[in-house]
Scaffold this motif. Sequence first.
Motif, mmCIF file in Angstrom:
data_model
loop_
_atom_site.group_PDB
_atom_site.id
_atom_site.type_symbol
_atom_site.label_atom_id
_atom_site.label_comp_id
_atom_site.label_asym_id
_atom_site.label_seq_id
_atom_site.Cartn_x
_atom_site.Cartn_y
_atom_site.Cartn_z
ATOM 1 N N GLU A 149 0.835 -1.028 0.229
ATOM 2 C CA GLU A 149 0.009 -0.009 0.145
ATOM 3 C C GLU A 149 0.783 1.315 -0.098
ATOM 4 O OE1 GLU A 149 -0.316 2.253 2.716
ATOM 5 O OE2 GLU A 149 1.214 1.012 4.077
ATOM 6 N N THR A 150 0.259 2.378 -0.539
ATOM 7 C CA THR A 150 1.221 3.526 -0.715
ATOM 8 C C THR A 150 1.288 4.711 0.201
ATOM 9 O OG1 THR A 150 -0.605 4.771 -1.587
ATOM 10 C CG2 THR A 150 0.807 3.255 -3.228
ATOM 11 N N GLU A 151 0.339 4.720 1.255
ATOM 12 C CA GLU A 151 0.225 5.612 2.127
ATOM 13 C C GLU A 151 1.457 6.116 2.923
ATOM 14 O OE1 GLU A 151 -2.671 7.680 5.574
ATOM 15 O OE2 GLU A 151 -3.451 5.991 4.429
ATOM 16 N N SER A 152 1.979 4.925 3.610
ATOM 17 C CA SER A 152 3.076 5.119 4.591
ATOM 18 C C SER A 152 4.348 5.479 3.616
ATOM 19 C CB SER A 152 3.175 4.060 5.452
ATOM 20 O OG SER A 152 3.508 2.697 4.858
ATOM 21 N N VAL A 153 4.491 4.666 2.686
ATOM 22 C CA VAL A 153 5.837 4.684 2.007
ATOM 23 C C VAL A 153 5.716 6.107 1.046
ATOM 24 C CG1 VAL A 153 5.117 3.671 -0.165
ATOM 25 C CG2 VAL A 153 7.485 3.307 0.662
ATOM 26 N N ALA A 154 4.776 6.673 0.834
ATOM 27 C CA ALA A 154 4.727 7.908 0.141
ATOM 28 C C ALA A 154 5.130 8.897 1.002
ATOM 29 C CB ALA A 154 3.209 8.211 -0.342
ATOM 30 N N LYS A 155 4.838 8.916 2.586
ATOM 31 C CA LYS A 155 5.394 10.070 3.186
ATOM 32 C C LYS A 155 6.856 9.907 3.290
ATOM 33 C CE LYS A 155 1.231 9.740 6.218
ATOM 34 N NZ LYS A 155 0.405 9.289 7.667
ATOM 35 N N PHE A 156 7.405 8.537 3.404
ATOM 36 C CA PHE A 156 8.669 8.245 3.315
ATOM 37 C C PHE A 156 9.448 9.179 1.992
ATOM 38 C CE2 PHE A 156 12.476 6.257 1.682
ATOM 39 C CZ PHE A 156 13.406 6.126 2.595
ATOM 40 N N TYR A 157 9.189 9.055 1.019
ATOM 41 C CA TYR A 157 9.519 9.482 -0.247
ATOM 42 C C TYR A 157 9.365 10.768 -0.396
ATOM 43 C CZ TYR A 157 10.856 4.861 -2.149
ATOM 44 O OH TYR A 157 11.505 3.824 -2.201
ATOM 45 N N GLY A 158 8.098 11.401 0.083
ATOM 46 C CA GLY A 158 7.907 12.916 0.163
ATOM 47 C C GLY A 158 8.717 13.646 1.150
ATOM 48 N N THR A 159 9.349 13.016 2.346
ATOM 49 C CA THR A 159 10.082 13.688 3.180
ATOM 50 C C THR A 159 11.337 13.710 2.654
ATOM 51 O OG1 THR A 159 8.721 12.822 4.988
ATOM 52 C CG2 THR A 159 10.826 13.340 5.889
ATOM 53 N N VAL A 160 12.016 12.531 2.175
ATOM 54 C CA VAL A 160 13.200 12.460 1.965
ATOM 55 C C VAL A 160 13.517 13.318 0.595
ATOM 56 C CG1 VAL A 160 15.085 10.793 1.015
ATOM 57 C CG2 VAL A 160 13.563 10.114 2.836
ATOM 58 N N PHE A 161 12.836 13.485 -0.312
ATOM 59 C CA PHE A 161 12.980 13.901 -1.601
ATOM 60 C C PHE A 161 12.151 15.399 -2.083
ATOM 61 C CE2 PHE A 161 14.455 9.623 -2.307
ATOM 62 C CZ PHE A 161 15.899 9.918 -2.765
ATOM 63 N N GLY A 162 11.233 15.648 -0.919
ATOM 64 C CA GLY A 162 10.499 16.695 -1.249
ATOM 65 C C GLY A 162 9.468 16.810 -2.518
ATOM 66 N N TYR A 163 9.190 15.509 -2.572
ATOM 67 C CA TYR A 163 8.200 15.360 -3.884
ATOM 68 C C TYR A 163 6.854 15.951 -3.612
ATOM 69 C CZ TYR A 163 10.830 11.491 -5.660
ATOM 70 O OH TYR A 163 12.031 10.432 -6.007
ATOM 71 N N ASP A 164 6.147 16.530 -4.533
ATOM 72 C CA ASP A 164 4.697 16.722 -4.475
ATOM 73 C C ASP A 164 3.894 15.390 -4.840
ATOM 74 O OD1 ASP A 164 4.772 19.601 -3.634
ATOM 75 O OD2 ASP A 164 5.242 19.798 -6.105
ATOM 76 N N LEU A 165 3.149 14.947 -4.182
ATOM 77 C CA LEU A 165 2.519 13.643 -4.112
ATOM 78 C C LEU A 165 0.901 14.032 -4.891
ATOM 79 C CD1 LEU A 165 3.160 12.302 -0.419
ATOM 80 C CD2 LEU A 165 4.755 12.113 -2.605
ATOM 81 N N GLU A 166 0.781 13.086 -5.954
ATOM 82 C CA GLU A 166 -0.461 13.239 -6.611
ATOM 83 C C GLU A 166 -1.183 11.876 -6.522
ATOM 84 O OE1 GLU A 166 -1.502 13.522 -11.270
ATOM 85 O OE2 GLU A 166 -0.257 15.174 -10.497
ATOM 86 N N ARG A 167 -2.118 12.040 -5.862
ATOM 87 C CA ARG A 167 -2.988 10.602 -5.575
ATOM 88 C C ARG A 167 -4.114 10.286 -6.699
ATOM 89 N NH1 ARG A 167 -1.902 7.675 -1.376
ATOM 90 N NH2 ARG A 167 -0.705 8.361 0.286
ATOM 91 N N ALA A 168 -4.096 9.154 -6.978
ATOM 92 C CA ALA A 168 -5.065 8.747 -7.967
ATOM 93 C C ALA A 168 -6.534 9.149 -7.579
ATOM 94 C CB ALA A 168 -5.250 7.357 -8.298
ATOM 95 N N GLU A 169 -7.673 9.258 -8.398
ATOM 96 C CA GLU A 169 -8.977 9.697 -8.034
ATOM 97 C C GLU A 169 -9.497 8.630 -6.934
ATOM 98 O OE1 GLU A 169 -10.757 12.281 -8.735
ATOM 99 O OE2 GLU A 169 -9.180 13.110 -9.735
ATOM 100 N N PRO A 170 -10.160 9.047 -5.764
ATOM 101 C CA PRO A 170 -10.616 8.110 -4.848
ATOM 102 C C PRO A 170 -11.423 7.014 -5.476
ATOM 103 C CG PRO A 170 -11.136 10.565 -4.337
ATOM 104 C CD PRO A 170 -10.544 10.414 -5.681
ATOM 105 N N GLY A 171 -11.388 5.704 -4.968
ATOM 106 C CA GLY A 171 -12.235 4.631 -5.645
ATOM 107 C C GLY A 171 -11.186 4.049 -6.481
ATOM 108 N N GLY A 172 -10.244 4.675 -7.164
ATOM 109 C CA GLY A 172 -9.479 4.258 -8.336
ATOM 110 C C GLY A 172 -8.261 3.222 -7.681
ATOM 111 N N ARG A 173 -7.357 3.049 -8.682
ATOM 112 C CA ARG A 173 -6.333 2.387 -8.048
ATOM 113 C C ARG A 173 -5.275 2.803 -6.976
ATOM 114 N NH1 ARG A 173 -2.325 1.120 -13.204
ATOM 115 N NH2 ARG A 173 -2.687 3.344 -13.377
#
Length: 257
Positions: A149-173
Motif C-alpha cells: 500500500e502507498t500511504e506510509s511509503v509515500a510519506k517516506f519518499y515525500g519527506t526524503v526528496f520533497g516530492y509533490d504527491l499526486e494521488r489517483a482519484e478516490p475509488g481508483g487504483r
Amino acid sequence: MTEATRRSPGTPCWVSLMVHGLDATKEFYGELFGWDFAPGPQQLGPYVRGLLDGREVAGIRQLPADRDLPIAWTPYLASDDADETAESIHCSGGTVAVGPLDAGEAGRIVICSDPTGGVFGVWQAAARPDAPPAGTPGTPVWNELLTHETESVAKFYGTVFGYDLERAEPGGRDLVTLRAGGRPVASLHGLGSALPRDRGAHWMTWFEVADPDASAATVEALGGRVLEPPHADPAGRRATVADPEGAVFTIVRSAGR
C-alpha cells in the motif's frame, strides 16, 4: 561525460543491475536493446556502462563470487548532497546499506531501501551521462515502486526528496505519482495481496521499445521469460519480462509514440 547538470532532487537519473554473469548479461541486453558497452568506474569493481550511439543508458556490475543478492534493476534518484540524503533516509525509517561513497568521476552514491524494503540508489552527480533523447528505444522511461500500500511509503519518499504527491482519484487504483520540479518523475503502486510474496516491495524499471510484441519474443529467444504478455493500457503497449538471471523489467511502447 558532460558538465554536471542540476536535476531536481528525487528525479530518476540512472539505473543499474548487479549480476553473476557479466558477459552473458551484456550479450542479452546488447541483442535486446542494441546496447554497446564501455568500462565503468574502477571503484565499482567489474562494471560496464550500456551505450546507445555512444551515449550512456545504464550500468551493469558483476557480483562478487561470495555474494548472493537478488538480481534486480535498481533506479538511482538525484540528490544535491548524498550524505544529507542518506541521513534523511535513516531518520525517516529507511536503511542505508552502502555508502555514501565516491564513484570516481561520476560523483557520490548511496544504496538504500525504504521502510517497505524497496531498494533504490541515490546519486549526487559530479558529472552526468550524455544520455540519449528521452523516449529513445532501449532507454529507461519510467520507474514505479510496487508495494503493498502507498500511504506510509509515500510519506517516506515525500519527506526524503520533497516530492509533490499526486494521488489517483478516490475509488481508483492505489497509485501515487511523484512530482519533482513540477513534473511527474516516478510512481508508487499499491498492489495489496497481488504483490508477489517472493519479491516483496520493489522498484520496476520500464524501458522504451519500438515493438513490445517483437521485443517480448526476443526476450524468450535469448533465454529470458515473458511474465505478463504484451497488452494495451493507458501508458501504452507493454509487457513484463525477466532476463536469464531473473531481473524483472517492463518493456513499453509509450502512448503517443
